[in-house]
Write an enzyme that holds these catalytic residues in place. Structure first.
Site, PDB file in Angstrom:
ATOM      1  N   LYS A 235      20.356  11.070 -46.949  1.00  0.00           N
ATOM      2  CA  LYS A 235      21.528  10.955 -47.872  1.00  0.00           C
ATOM      3  C   LYS A 235      21.598   9.281 -47.747  1.00  0.00           C
ATOM      4  O   LYS A 235      22.031   8.680 -46.823  1.00  0.00           O
ATOM      5  CB  LYS A 235      22.784  11.531 -47.052  1.00  0.00           C
ATOM      6  CG  LYS A 235      22.514  13.057 -47.070  1.00  0.00           C
ATOM      7  CD  LYS A 235      23.765  13.731 -46.191  1.00  0.00           C
ATOM      8  CE  LYS A 235      23.651  15.156 -46.390  1.00  0.00           C
ATOM      9  NZ  LYS A 235      24.755  15.698 -45.546  1.00  0.00           N
TER      10      LYS A 235
ATOM     11  N   ARG B 289      25.578  29.311 -40.191  1.00  0.00           N
ATOM     12  CA  ARG B 289      26.338  29.879 -41.250  1.00  0.00           C
ATOM     13  C   ARG B 289      25.324  31.210 -41.528  1.00  0.00           C
ATOM     14  O   ARG B 289      25.794  32.237 -41.845  1.00  0.00           O
ATOM     15  CB  ARG B 289      26.810  29.129 -42.376  1.00  0.00           C
ATOM     16  CG  ARG B 289      27.587  28.297 -41.871  1.00  0.00           C
ATOM     17  CD  ARG B 289      27.841  27.180 -42.905  1.00  0.00           C
ATOM     18  NE  ARG B 289      26.509  26.253 -43.274  1.00  0.00           N
ATOM     19  CZ  ARG B 289      26.200  25.771 -44.323  1.00  0.00           C
ATOM     20  NH1 ARG B 289      27.216  25.428 -45.023  1.00  0.00           N
ATOM     21  NH2 ARG B 289      24.986  25.069 -44.596  1.00  0.00           N
TER      22      ARG B 289
ATOM     23  N   SER C 277      30.031  21.190 -46.028  1.00  0.00           N
ATOM     24  CA  SER C 277      30.556  19.890 -46.618  1.00  0.00           C
ATOM     25  C   SER C 277      30.157  19.286 -48.104  1.00  0.00           C
ATOM     26  O   SER C 277      31.005  18.829 -48.907  1.00  0.00           O
ATOM     27  CB  SER C 277      29.869  18.598 -45.646  1.00  0.00           C
ATOM     28  OG  SER C 277      30.373  18.908 -44.208  1.00  0.00           O
TER      29      SER C 277
END
Length: 153
Positions: free
Chosen positions: A42, A92, A130
């Site tokens: 990123k 998750r 996010s």
């Protein structure tokens, strides 16, 4: 011996899911260090890192055993420097597990005393990510139900 865990991530932004993992992690560890890392995949953060540090610190202001640090090194090295023998991670779904399992193996290779501990995300928070929060926020949507702090205007 004090049980110290690193909870690493880019936290762009830090979500209620992240908060849940940290608070549940306190039942296992004496101290948790939230490590905001620089993700080489990123290039640009959506939320300023210094702002995020302040927001996370404010979220946990009543906890002396939670710290926030920014780092730009291998997570295994961060753990070694802070005397942490555990990495705390939230899962998750099975996709998260596949990704986290590979990282855990490498971290164990880099620092043999480092154990990864995975907590399954609480069901009501499992859909929060996010990247979804960034997208909703970018287009003016209300993200207040997904984050544990008010965003600065």
């Amino acid at each position: 011996m004090k049980k110290i865990a690193i909870f690493p991530g880019s936290f762009d932004p830090f979500t209620k899911g992240h908060e849940d993992i940290v608070l549940r992690g306190l039942t296992l560890f004496d101290e948790i260090i939230i490590g905001i890392g620089h993700n080489s995949k990123k290039n640009i953060r959506y939320f300023d890192i210094d702002v995020m540090v302040g927001l996370i610190e404010e979220t946990f202001k009543d906890y002396d055993n939670i710290k926030v640090v920014v780092y730009n090194e291998l997570t295994a090295e961060l753990a070694r420097k802070h005397g942490a023998n555990y990495l705390l991670r939230g899962l998750r779904n099975t996709t998260d597990f596949e990704y986290e399992n590979s990282i855990a193996q490498v971290n164990k290779y880099l620092y043999e005393h480092l154990e990864s501990v995975f907590l399954i995300t609480s069901p009501e928070l499992a859909a929060i990510s996010s990247s979804i929060i960034r997208e909703v926020h970018k287009y003016g949507g209300d993200v207040s139900d997904f984050i544990p702090y008010p965003l600065p205007k």
